[in-house]
Design a protein around this motif. Structure first.
Motif, PDB file in Angstrom:
ATOM      1  N   TYR A  77       0.844  -1.199   0.000  1.00 46.86           N
ATOM      2  CA  TYR A  77       0.000   0.000   0.000  1.00 46.86           C
ATOM      3  C   TYR A  77       0.881   1.251   0.000  1.00 46.86           C
ATOM      4  N   VAL A  78       0.435   2.278  -0.714  1.00 42.75           N
ATOM      5  CA  VAL A  78       1.042   3.609  -0.662  1.00 42.75           C
ATOM      6  C   VAL A  78      -0.027   4.575  -0.160  1.00 42.75           C
ATOM      7  N   ASN A  79       0.170   5.100   1.041  1.00 44.69           N
ATOM      8  CA  ASN A  79      -0.841   5.967   1.665  1.00 44.69           C
ATOM      9  C   ASN A  79      -2.232   5.321   1.647  1.00 44.69           C
ATOM     10  N   GLY A  80      -2.283   4.015   1.875  1.00 40.85           N
ATOM     11  CA  GLY A  80      -3.549   3.297   1.882  1.00 40.85           C
ATOM     12  C   GLY A  80      -4.011   2.823   0.522  1.00 40.85           C
ATOM     13  N   ALA A 200      -8.466  16.427  10.672  1.00 44.93           N
ATOM     14  CA  ALA A 200      -9.026  15.846   9.460  1.00 44.93           C
ATOM     15  C   ALA A 200      -8.034  15.943   8.309  1.00 44.93           C
ATOM     16  N   ASP A 201      -7.993  14.883   7.503  1.00 48.49           N
ATOM     17  CA  ASP A 201      -7.148  14.842   6.306  1.00 48.49           C
ATOM     18  C   ASP A 201      -7.844  14.023   5.236  1.00 48.49           C
ATOM     19  N   PHE A 202      -7.668  14.459   3.973  1.00 47.13           N
ATOM     20  CA  PHE A 202      -8.208  13.736   2.834  1.00 47.13           C
ATOM     21  C   PHE A 202      -7.127  13.655   1.761  1.00 47.13           C
ATOM     22  N   ILE A 203      -6.910  12.461   1.235  1.00 47.35           N
ATOM     23  CA  ILE A 203      -5.922  12.250   0.179  1.00 47.35           C
ATOM     24  C   ILE A 203      -6.598  11.502  -0.967  1.00 47.35           C
ATOM     25  N   LEU A 204      -6.670  12.130  -2.131  1.00 43.95           N
ATOM     26  CA  LEU A 204      -7.249  11.535  -3.329  1.00 43.95           C
ATOM     27  C   LEU A 204      -6.124  11.290  -4.330  1.00 43.95           C
ATOM     28  N   LEU A 237      -9.251   7.061  -2.172  1.00 44.35           N
ATOM     29  CA  LEU A 237      -9.546   8.201  -1.307  1.00 44.35           C
ATOM     30  C   LEU A 237      -9.315   7.756   0.126  1.00 44.35           C
ATOM     31  N   LEU A 238      -8.339   8.375   0.774  1.00 40.12           N
ATOM     32  CA  LEU A 238      -8.031   8.085   2.167  1.00 40.12           C
ATOM     33  C   LEU A 238      -8.503   9.254   3.015  1.00 40.12           C
ATOM     34  N   LEU A 250     -10.599   1.863  -6.037  1.00 39.17           N
ATOM     35  CA  LEU A 250     -10.936   1.112  -7.248  1.00 39.17           C
ATOM     36  C   LEU A 250      -9.621   0.749  -7.916  1.00 39.17           C
ATOM     37  N   ASN A 251      -9.366  -0.536  -8.016  1.00 40.65           N
ATOM     38  CA  ASN A 251      -8.141  -1.049  -8.619  1.00 40.65           C
ATOM     39  C   ASN A 251      -8.556  -1.908  -9.812  1.00 40.65           C
TER      40      ASN A 251
END
Length: 574
Positions: A77-80, A200-204, A237-238, A250-251
């Motif tokens: 995993y990279v950042n989830g 709070a954090d969001f990574i797309l 989306l983490l 989605l992979n």
């Protein structure tokens, strides 16, 4: 029955809520992960993930693969974001999608991690973190080499208020060192971060890669017209808010195999939709608890089979506890897995770590399940036929580890492991070079590894690793294919001045068998590789030579390995 198994995992988590023992002072807390920091990676002056991971005892990494203690069932995993190739076996990993310059930390869990990360992690779990985007920076890097090798890649990040943006791209082409051994790869990636507040954090993230290459086949069974094209796209989306972390992904991928000499034209498409959510409850500085659930929907279609749909649902809980009076950390976990097309399972995990100032000893047990991928069951190439009747593999893993820091200049790590596998999934090839994946029955992986880090001088660092692996079929007593008993790796890093870096790498692999009856094998080999880099201002010039002695040897699967290869390149960081 499935509901009972899942509820069992949840019940354990609820029970852990009440294990809040009183504490009086801070205790040393151990970790069973091997951690590599950004500072250590920078000191290595490496170009690929394989250069980093192959320094870890028990880990073997290739351009698109990874295994731990002989098992390719490794989750990455990279950042989830899942990095495993959905159209490949469990060991297939798209390392092209990792920007080494932005890595903050790599954590490697050998032989464990299935409770927190689900099925297909019997070999272990690798977690890569890039950290938050904090400023404008990036790089442009290119190199050329023998056999018309050409590579160009770039990446950049920038911070706009509370929002971070990252972009990357890469192009690679190689004519290969043997007939029908060429490849061409394109990659694009994007990352968007948003931090509205401290809690709070969001990574797309979004990544796409296209890989088109020839498959040359075994020397005795060449396939000069076999071609493969792979398309991979990964979206994730983490999200995190206080103690809650959620991951949506989605992979998806498509693999197209052709061979005009055999009239072969087959394709397979795979999509993996997933949602994970985890709650981290920290009772106090010594006592923590996690509770989570995960859902995944897998779909596949292809020219050789009708559309398939499978889904899984799981729940897990983990608990860890350190003590003030003793330098001990205890942890345990349980995961219940419901699988629509395979057996349901309950997988436990137990660990104990005893840590003093200069040394640490750990012992662990866990059970993991590996489900056969769509690739295992339905993919068809010039040398592989499908096997839709594959069943799930189960692995019981035991491990004992000892780490010691002898001085500022010397540290060592030793691990003993024993893995017992039921319905082992392995590739079996016949006498005509054609094979398929089969359930072998019971098998065992047992052995140990040793790692040494030694810095006799400030300018010189020596890193060595050795792994002994005895991988056998319990019914026949014969060795499993492509599992050499001995591997050793030594790196000499020499930095005579802050602007100049040299590396010499020695890699030894012992003889191993290439067929189930142990009548065919490939010989042992020892190769040497070298790398040099010179830095000036924001530029660096580098060069690499692989297989310096131009040794003729074969990989563990019997494929002809490359002769002497060289590259020269230039990098600019801004």
């Amino acid at each position: 029955m499935a509901d009972k198994q899942i509820f069992t995992a949840i019940a354990l988590g609820i029970w852990c809520l009440f294990l809040n023992f009183p504490t009086t002072s801070t205790a040393s807390k151990g970790s069973d992960a091997i951690t590599i920091t950004a500072k250590e990676i920078e000191a290595m002056n490496v170009n690929t993930m394989a250069d980093i991971l192959n320094r870890i005892p028990g880990v073997r990494c290739g351009d698109t693969s990874v295994s731990i203690h002989g098992s390719s069932k490794v989750k990455v995993y990279v950042n989830g974001k899942p990095l495993n190739d959905p159209t490949a076996t469990h060991g297939g990993v798209r390392w092209d999608m990792v920007d080494i310059d932005h890595i903050e930390k790599i954590e490697v869990f050998k032989g464990k991690g299935g409770v927190s990360h689900g099925s297909d992690a019997a070999g272990g779990v690798i977690l890569i973190s890039t950290g938050k985007i904090t400023k404008f920076k990036g790089s442009v890097k290119t190199h050329v080499g023998r056999n018309d090798v050409f590579n160009a890649k770039t990446n950049a990040t920038m911070l706009l208020g509370k929002m971070g943006l990252g972009l990357s791209g890469e192009y690679n082409t190689d004519d290969g060192y043997k007939l029908n051994n060429d490849k061409e790869t394109h990659r694009l990636g994007g990352r968007l971060e948003y931090s509205p507040g401290d809690a709070a954090d969001f990574i797309l993230t979004a990544d796409y890669m296209n890989d088109e290459r020839g498959l040359s086949g075994l020397p005795d069974f060449p396939t000069p017209f076999s071609r493969k094209e792979t398309d991979i796209s990964i979206f994730s989306l983490l999200s995190s808010f206080n103690a809650v972390t959620a991951k949506t992904y989605l992979n998806q991928g498509k693999k197209h195999n052709t061979d005009i000499s055999k009239g072969l034209d087959k394709s397979i498409k795979v999509k993996k939709w997933g949602q994970d959510i985890k709650y981290n409850w920290k009772f106090n500085k010594n006592n923590g608890f996690n509770l989570g659930a995960a859902w995944e929907l897998n779909t596949a279609s292809g020219t050789a089979f009708s559309s398939k749909e499978e889904n899984s649902l799981s729940a897990f809980s983990t608990w860890s506890r350190s003590f003030d009076s003793l330098p001990i950390t205890l942890s345990m976990g349980l995961r219940g897995n419901y699988n629509s097309d395979f057996e349901n399972a309950v997988n436990p995990e137990l660990k104990i770590i005893y840590k003093k100032n200069s040394w640490q000893i750990s012992a662990s047990y866990n059970r993991a399940n590996n489900t056969p991928s769509f690739y295992h069951r339905y993919n068809e190439t010039s040398s592989t036929i499908p096997n839709p009747d594959l069943t799930m593999e189960t692995s019981n893993n035991y491990e004992l580890g000892l780490s010691m820091t002898h001085s500022d200049a010397l540290s060592t790590h030793v691990t003993l492991f024993y893995n017992r596998l039921k319905d082992k999934i392995t590739y079996v090839r016949n006498d005509y070079g054609i094979g398929q994946y089969q359930n072998l029955g019971e098998a065992t992986y047992k052995g140990g590894d040793l790692g040494i880090n030694y810095r006799p001088l400030e300018q010189l660092a020596i890193n060595g690793s050795y792994t002994y692996l005895e991988a056998k079929n319990e019914k026949t007593g014969l060795w499993l294919t492509a599992k050499p008993a001995h591997r050793a790796n030594v790196d000499f890093n020499f930095t005579p001045t802050p602007k100049l870096f040299f590396n010499l790498n020695l890699l030894y692999t012992s003889k191993n068998y290439t067929n189930k009856s142990n009548t065919r094998s490939v010989s042992q080999y020892l190769i040497a590789n070298a790398r040099a880099e010179y830095f000036f201002q924001k530029f660096s010039v580098f060069s690499e030579i692989e297989n310096i002695a131009d040794t003729t040897y074969y990989f563990v699967d019997g494929l002809l390995a490359p002769p002497l290869l060289w590259i020269v390149g230039l990098e600019y960081k801004f």
